[in-house]
Design a protein around this motif. Structure first.
Motif: not given
Lengths: 260, 265
Positions: B72-78, B149-159, B167-171, B173-177
């Motif tokens: 959820r932390a990763q999703q929050g960012v992405a 949570m912090v690791f999720g944020w980091a993954l969110g920034m990477i995604s 671009g949007q073709a890689a969208e 990744l927001a769920w896959a990473v």
């Protein structure tokens, strides 16, 4: 006799701005000055370099070379400070369609730190005759309504520099006329410097004090709309536009019977 | 960092969630589906094994709730970033006086709120439905929560950086990473259960010592402090690298003129 030096405050200045994409110059040593209280029209056919110029001026695209200053400060190094005093509206961007109009405007009022935001939003909505849209869903507005909501957002922070990208695109003549009049009224009252792009020559003639014609990234004509028409063999700005778009650097001689 | 701007960006997401109840449902629905599946598997194993193992198997539910904190932390960012892309609002944000740090901070906070909602619901349902009390992790829950949570944020920034770059073709990744790393961070099994060649890889991620620690606490009531220090240290590295990657990609898109295309496509 040489003309006296221009002492008006320069709000935005580009010097030899060049932007290349894969070796093709979208902007080629583009230079201009925009003064306080002036409306400068940026004209040209599709692909002439207007959007690239606008994007560079907004800091969205970095120039390959050249200098960009706003309020006397280099743009890249002072981006946030400059954007706080500027605003932007485009027919090609939108405020989030899933929020109510007042919600979107409240968010941007807070971003810009607008004092008494409710009052400011209400005043601007009244000015643009859209007070009744406050509780409507943004994504359900017509093109004309959406443009006027975008303009409210653009005027929220009382910008000293405003960039308007085709603000009357897709508007009917009545709404376009209202938009032009409001832009001109607010601009004059607050002495805003406006950079204005449009394909509608009526817009340009009514709103702009001065215009720049771009062709393949280079300035090919510059002056007041009336002067540009007078210096060409065309009868109106639209014909000048068409000639530049088709022939590029037009070689017309000024009309012999020019009134100017 | 201007907190007024961060709060304005958070406000935009709160308006969005309040106006679209389906987004709230999404925050709760999938975690509950997972919880019911794993809860039933746990009950099945408990009924068919000895008492000691049956008690221990409850760690499945703990692992699932903790995994959701990271996810959820990763999703929050992405997803916050994608919301701006989908609504063509990105350009409005990038031409407003919003610093990258302010933009990211607002997405971190949205991630935090998403975790709170999901965790409260999951903790309650797992307690009522499967007699699993997440608070048996006692105060260890706090560092577990913060580290994931912090690791999720980091993954969110990477995604987000990857989406910005391609671009949007890689969208997707927001769920896959997060699921790329799920097999190696030992959510549902111990590091020692992995093939020996892959065990050093597992220790490269801050989530691994947290999930190891969770099992240790559930089994013994305490855990090794070294796990927490390793997780915190790795998180500092990941957060720094992810932040650097995001800023680097953002500058690259500006240099290449891709930002406007991406924001208006």
């Amino acid at each position: 006799m040489p003309s006296p030096p221009d002492t008006r405050e320069v709000i935005l200045e580009a010097r030899d701005l060049t932007r290349e994409f894969d070796g093709v110059k979208a902007l080629d040593k583009f230079s201009f000055k925009l003064h306080r209280g002036e409306v400068l029209g940026l004209l040209g056919a599709n692909g002439a370099g207007k959007t690239t110029a606008m994007n560079c001026l907004l800091g969205l695209t970095l120039p390959t070379s050249g200098e960009l200053n706003a309020f006397g400060l280099p743009l890249q190094a002072n981006r946030i400070q400059i954007l706080q005093r500027s605003n932007f509206s485009s027919a090609y961007t939108a405020l989030p369609g899933n929020l109510l109009v007042w919600q979107n405007l409240s968010v941007f009022a807070r971003i810009y730190g607008v004092p008494n935001p409710k009052k400011k939003i209400a005043e601007l909505m009244e000015l643009l005759e859209i007070s009744h849209l406050s509780k409507r869903v943004t994504g359900q507005l017509s093109a004309g309504e959406s443009t006027r909501v975008n303009l409210v957002k653009a005027f929220l922070n009382d910008p000293e520099l405003l960039m308007l990208d085709e603000p009357t695109a897709s508007l009917d003549p009545d709404i376009a006329d209202k938009v032009r009049k409001v832009v001109r009224k607010v601009q004059r009252e607050r002495s805003i410097a406006i950079l204005y792009t449009s394909h509608n020559m009526r817009d340009i003639e009514e709103v702009c004090d001065r215009v720049i014609f771009l062709h393949k990234g280079k300035i090919v004509r510059e002056g007041t709309p009336a002067d540009i028409v007078a210096q060409s063999s065309s009868d109106n700005l639209e014909d000048v536009f068409i000639k530049i778009a088709r022939d590029g650097e037009i070689l017309d001689e000024p009309k012999k019977d020019s009134a100017v | 960092m201007n907190f007024r701007i961060v709060s304005a960006l958070v406000m935009r997401h709160l308006f969005l969630y309040s106006r679209t109840p389906m987004r709230m449902v999404e925050l709760v629905f999938w975690p509950l589906v997972d919880l019911v599946v794993w809860g039933n598997v746990t009950v099945f194993i408990q009924k068919n094994s000895d008492e000691k193992f049956g008690g221990f198997i409850l760690f499945f539910l703990g692992a699932m709730i903790l995994w959701d904190i990271l996810f959820r932390a990763q999703q929050g960012v992405a997803i916050s970033f994608l919301e701006d892309v989908w609504t063509r609002n990105l350009l409005n944000i990038f031409v407003a006086p919003v610093r990258t740090a302010e933009y990211l901070s607002s997405t971190f906070f949205v991630g935090f709120l998403r975790i709170l909602i999901t965790c409260v619901v999951m903790s309650f349902v797992s307690w009522i439905g499967y007699s699993f009390n997440i608070f048996q992790l006692q105060w260890w829950l706090v560092p577990f929560f913060l580290n994931l949570m912090v690791f999720g944020w980091a993954l969110g920034m990477i995604s987000t950086a990857l989406i910005l770059r391609w671009g949007q073709a890689a969208e997707s990744l927001a769920w896959a990473v997060p699921f790329f790393i799920q097999p190696v961070v030992c959510v549902f099994y111990r590091v020692e259960d992995m093939p020996s060649w892959s065990q050093p890889i597992a220790w490269l991620f801050p989530a691994t010592p947290i999930f190891e620690g969770m099992r240790e606490v559930m089994k013994t009531g305490t855990m090794s402090w070294s796990h927490l220090w390793v997780a915190a240290g790795l998180n500092v590295i990941y957060l720094t690298l992810a932040g650097w990657l995001f800023v680097w990609v953002l500058n690259l898109t500006r240099k290449r003129g891709l930002l406007t295309k991406f924001a208006t496509q």
